[in-house]
Design a protein around this motif. Structure first.
Motif, short mmCIF file in Angstrom:
data_model
loop_
_atom_site.label_atom_id
_atom_site.label_comp_id
_atom_site.label_asym_id
_atom_site.label_seq_id
_atom_site.Cartn_x
_atom_site.Cartn_y
_atom_site.Cartn_z
N ASP A 275 0.83 -1.21 0.00
CA ASP A 275 0.00 0.00 0.00
C ASP A 275 0.86 1.26 0.00
N ASN A 276 1.94 1.23 0.76
CA ASN A 276 2.84 2.39 0.85
C ASN A 276 4.04 2.30 -0.08
N GLY B 155 -6.26 -6.87 5.60
CA GLY B 155 -5.21 -6.88 4.59
C GLY B 155 -4.88 -8.31 4.21
N SER C 92 -0.87 -6.20 1.77
CA SER C 92 -1.55 -5.20 0.95
C SER C 92 -3.04 -5.23 1.26
N SER C 93 -3.67 -4.07 1.18
CA SER C 93 -5.14 -4.02 1.29
C SER C 93 -5.78 -4.21 -0.08
N LYS D 51 -5.83 -2.20 -2.61
CA LYS D 51 -6.58 -0.95 -2.87
C LYS D 51 -7.89 -0.91 -2.09
N ASN D 52 -7.80 -1.31 -0.83
CA ASN D 52 -8.94 -1.32 0.10
C ASN D 52 -10.08 -2.24 -0.33
#
Length: 170
Positions: free
Chosen positions: A63-64, A126, A147-148, A150-151
């Motif tokens: 994500d980051n 996640g 990772s999410s 992208k949510n």
């Protein structure tokens, strides 16, 4: 006919033995990695958290778009957990778990809940993939990717994955 029965029995015993070894390894991983991971989150114990990671850790936060080594990753938790202003818990469910006596690959969904059992409760989800290494008889996280997506990871995906102790799925 007797030869066929003997071969069947041998195959059954070998498969049962392999499954037993796998379940034994999964339980060892749970006791040495996932239970201390959960306890570290609940007690804000960065030393315990550090102890379950290999010195050679590669930590990827998709994500980051960030890759860290063990020192920078654990230092972040040491700072974040200093204040202990909130309560939190984390749990894991799995899509797959593969292992041999030296390494393991485990993919699943985590659920991080802050302020559990209060009116401020919030849960975050996640997807993770860890590579574990058996270092001198102790399982350690060598690579940790999460990772999410992208949510898009949510409670639906969490409950599709298998409970940590459902060893029959692997």
């Amino acid at each position: 006919m007797r030869t066929v029965k003997i071969l069947f029995l041998i195959c059954f015993m070998v498969n049962a033995h392999l499954y037993s070894q796998n379940e034994t390894t999964l339980k060892a991983i749970d006791n040495q990695v996932w239970m201390p991971f959960t306890k570290a989150f609940e007690t804000f114990d960065y030393s315990l958290f550090a102890s379950i990671h290999s010195i050679e850790l590669i930590r990827i936060n998709a994500d980051n778009k960030r890759i860290q080594d063990k020192i920078s990753y654990i230092t972040g938790y040491k700072e974040r957990w200093k204040t202990k202003e909130m309560s939190q818990t984390i749990s894991f469910r799995f899509f797959e778990r593969f292992n041999n006596e030296h390494s393991a690959s485990e993919r699943g969904i985590y659920k991080l809940t802050i302020y559990p059992d209060t009116d401020k409760e919030q849960s975050y989800y996640g997807q993770f993939h860890v590579i574990l290494k058996n270092e001198n008889g102790n399982w350690k996280i060598l690579v940790d990717y999460d990772s999410s997506e992208k949510n898009t990871v949510d409670s639906t995906l969490y409950y599709i994955a298998f409970p940590i102790d459902d060893y029959s799925k692997y």
